[in-house]
Design a protein around this motif. Structure first.
Motif, short mmCIF file in Angstrom:
data_model
loop_
_atom_site.label_atom_id
_atom_site.label_comp_id
_atom_site.label_asym_id
_atom_site.label_seq_id
_atom_site.Cartn_x
_atom_site.Cartn_y
_atom_site.Cartn_z
N LEU A 149 32.86 30.87 40.96
CA LEU A 149 34.22 31.39 41.08
C LEU A 149 33.92 32.51 39.71
O LEU A 149 34.86 33.55 39.80
CB LEU A 149 35.29 30.39 40.90
CG LEU A 149 36.98 30.77 40.82
CD1 LEU A 149 37.43 31.64 41.71
CD2 LEU A 149 37.95 29.82 40.30
N ALA A 150 34.19 32.14 38.36
CA ALA A 150 33.50 32.53 37.12
C ALA A 150 32.97 33.96 37.25
O ALA A 150 33.21 34.74 37.47
CB ALA A 150 33.07 31.36 36.11
N SER A 153 34.18 36.35 39.56
CA SER A 153 35.77 36.96 38.76
C SER A 153 35.24 37.76 38.03
O SER A 153 36.00 39.33 37.74
CB SER A 153 36.06 35.83 37.81
OG SER A 153 37.20 34.52 38.93
N TYR A 154 33.90 38.18 37.08
CA TYR A 154 33.51 38.83 36.09
C TYR A 154 32.83 40.00 36.88
O TYR A 154 32.57 40.77 36.65
CB TYR A 154 32.19 37.72 35.66
CG TYR A 154 30.68 39.13 34.72
CD1 TYR A 154 31.46 39.07 33.24
CD2 TYR A 154 30.08 38.93 34.97
CE1 TYR A 154 31.00 39.80 32.40
CE2 TYR A 154 29.43 39.60 34.11
CZ TYR A 154 29.17 40.99 33.37
OH TYR A 154 29.03 41.55 32.82
N LEU A 156 34.10 41.23 39.90
CA LEU A 156 34.98 42.07 40.42
C LEU A 156 34.81 43.75 39.80
O LEU A 156 35.61 44.75 40.69
CB LEU A 156 36.04 41.00 41.00
CG LEU A 156 36.67 41.27 41.71
CD1 LEU A 156 36.79 42.20 43.22
CD2 LEU A 156 37.77 41.03 42.14
N ARG A 191 37.00 38.93 46.83
CA ARG A 191 38.37 38.40 47.28
C ARG A 191 38.25 37.08 48.12
O ARG A 191 38.66 36.05 48.01
CB ARG A 191 39.38 38.94 47.18
CG ARG A 191 39.31 40.81 46.24
CD ARG A 191 40.42 41.52 46.34
NE ARG A 191 40.82 42.29 45.48
CZ ARG A 191 40.74 43.26 45.45
NH1 ARG A 191 39.70 44.14 46.85
NH2 ARG A 191 40.41 44.04 44.29
N MET A 194 36.57 34.11 46.92
CA MET A 194 37.29 33.74 45.43
C MET A 194 38.56 32.45 45.85
O MET A 194 38.60 31.81 45.74
CB MET A 194 37.50 34.30 44.66
CG MET A 194 36.36 35.51 44.06
SD MET A 194 37.57 36.78 42.92
CE MET A 194 38.06 36.00 41.23
N LYS A 198 39.18 29.04 45.58
CA LYS A 198 39.96 28.44 44.90
C LYS A 198 40.86 27.15 45.68
O LYS A 198 40.86 26.09 45.57
CB LYS A 198 41.23 29.18 44.34
CG LYS A 198 40.27 30.31 43.52
CD LYS A 198 41.49 31.55 43.87
CE LYS A 198 41.00 32.38 42.39
NZ LYS A 198 42.33 32.80 42.14
N THR A 285 36.37 33.84 31.70
CA THR A 285 36.46 33.20 33.70
C THR A 285 35.86 32.05 33.39
O THR A 285 36.57 31.73 34.45
CB THR A 285 35.02 34.66 34.09
OG1 THR A 285 34.00 34.69 33.45
CG2 THR A 285 35.97 35.79 34.11
N ALA A 289 37.64 28.98 35.46
CA ALA A 289 36.89 28.46 36.71
C ALA A 289 37.66 27.06 36.06
O ALA A 289 37.46 26.39 36.91
CB ALA A 289 35.55 29.18 37.14
#
Length: 450
Positions: A149-150, A153-154, A156, A191, A194, A198, A285, A289
């Protein structure tokens, strides 16, 4: 062939195997050049930061072959470092066999792209390096999901401007349309992934919450070990709880949290949790996470803040951890600062007198006993004093007192055939309420220093 020749041939064969293994290890190791800019910080702090970056690279199985530094007022927008430094970097690249360039800061997508265009080498920043280390260290399913996830996020926001690289048709005139289409497709995929992660982490968070509730019902105190990476947190856990979890002289040796039970000097059982190590400029991030894991701190009754007293930059490490604890809304939890590695402490080390602290070596038995007593004293500040008389047949309640309270006095009265018990108990638990009702003294809350 005589015996002597056979022995020599055996030695030669061993040498060949050693050289072969060294060649394999060398191929698996990337040669790295470090790049850092000093912005309004003192020379010592900057040097320590660059040394830490080198340790991060070595943890990621890289080998530093060169370093380039620069003093600037602010980063150069296009390449982070000035044009002259880029030329200097190119000269160094021509001299050495380099695979990767690592910057000691978080770069913008355009900065990474521009430096790569000029050097034709892989360019990563400090954030991506830390994410890579976390990805290699994650073992549990939760840890792997949190790291992924981290990383997403980095990644994207850094897809922007990479349309040519992501295009199915490649670069050239007329390729912008397909490139942008592929870019949007990648964004949607990231997305969607992710959202899936989540959702899976929500189930883990629910499980953690149920585990926390069960702990409260079992009336168990929890102590969380926090601190800068490689401060010796896992070593302290292993020595106190007499277990054998992973402990290495490396950054982020422990990623997945570990909880073990151990007994205080009084016999009271508590839970001791080892947490992931913090680091200066920890990627946001990663903090986001790992929030579900780090929220374990909020449930602790005491934080053991471990500081490596042998590190010259121990003050900065201590301050970094305090800021992250504050960011996690855990600054109101009582803390005991544990200055570890006292046998190797830095010549300029000076412990704080603003908070309760103790200096120890995790390998010294007397120091560990002193730490246990200090933990017990800190926990007593949150407990209520009680004094009860228990009958001989109340063995079950006596056992609960031994396991869940700090007993300071336990005597058997032959005349009355009662156990005379004095100690401290958590006032909010069911046992605390029961002992308060039966106490033969007015319950007194131990005074907590402001």
């Amino acid at each position: 062939m005589n015996v002597y020749d056979g022995q020599n041939n055996g030695k030669i064969e061993k040498q060949r195997k050693w050289i072969f293994l060294q060649e394999i290890n060398h191929k698996e190791t990337e040669n790295v050049i470090l790049v850092g800019c000093q912005f309004e910080t003192d020379d010592i702090a900057f040097d320590n930061s660059m040394e830490e970056l080198k340790s991060l690279v070595e943890t990621a199985k890289g080998f530093v072959v060169g370093t380039i530094t620069q003093k600037r007022q602010k980063p150069e927008p296009s390449t982070y470092i000035g044009r002259g430094k880029v030329d200097e970097l190119q000269v160094l690249l021509d001299e050495k066999d380099v695979d990767t360039i690592v910057f000691n800061d978080e770069l913008s997508p355009s900065q990474i792209r521009n430096v790569h265009t000029r050097t034709k080498k892989t360019v990563i920043d400090r954030t991506q390096l830390i994410l890579d280390i976390f990805a290699s260290r994650a073992r549990s399913r939760e840890g792997k999901l949190q790291v992924e996830l981290a990383q997403l996020s980095y990644l994207l926001p850094r897809l922007a401007g990479q349309g040519l690289a992501l295009s199915r048709q490649g670069g050239g005139i007329g390729s912008k349309g397909p490139g942008e289409t592929q870019l949007e497709s990648d964004r949607r995929h990231i997305r969607r992934r992710m959202d899936e992660i989540k959702h899976q982490l929500e189930a883990v968070v629910g499980h953690r919450q149920r585990y926390r509730e069960r702990r409260k019902q079992n009336e168990v105190f929890q102590v969380a070990i926090v601190g800068y990476t490689n401060a010796g947190k896992s070593t302290i856990l292993n020595r106190l709880a007499e277990v054998d979890t992973l402990e290495e002289n490396q950054l982020f040796a422990t990623l997945d949290p570990t909880t073990r039970q151990f007994n205080l000097p009084s016999g009271m059982k508590i839970l001791l949790s080892d947490t992931v190590g913090f680091i200066q400029d920890l990627p946001t991030t990663l903090v986001a996470a790992f929030r579900s894991t780090l929220e374990e701190l909020q449930e602790a009754s005491l934080l053991l803040h471990v500081v490596d007293s042998s590190n010259p930059d121990y003050e900065q490490h201590e301050q970094t951890v305090k800021e992250l604890i504050q960011e996690l809304d855990s600054e109101n939890i009582p803390q005991l600062i544990v200055y570890n590695k006292s046998e190797q402490k830095d010549a300029n080390f000076f412990p704080t007198h603003d908070e309760d602290s103790i200096e120890i070596s995790a390998f010294d038995e007397d120091d560990l006993n002193s730490l246990k007593e200090a933990i017990e004293e800190k926990l007593m500040e949150q407990m209520t004093e009680y004094h009860v008389l228990l009958k001989a047949e109340e063995g079950r309640l006596l056992s609960r007192c031994r396991e869940s309270t700090i007993i300071k006095k336990q005597e058997w009265n032959e005349e009355t055939e009662h156990y005379d018990i004095q100690g401290y108990v958590i006032p909010t638990t069911a046992l605390g309420h029961e002992l308060a009702i039966r106490s033969i003294i007015e319950p007194k809350k131990v005074k907590v220093e402001e």
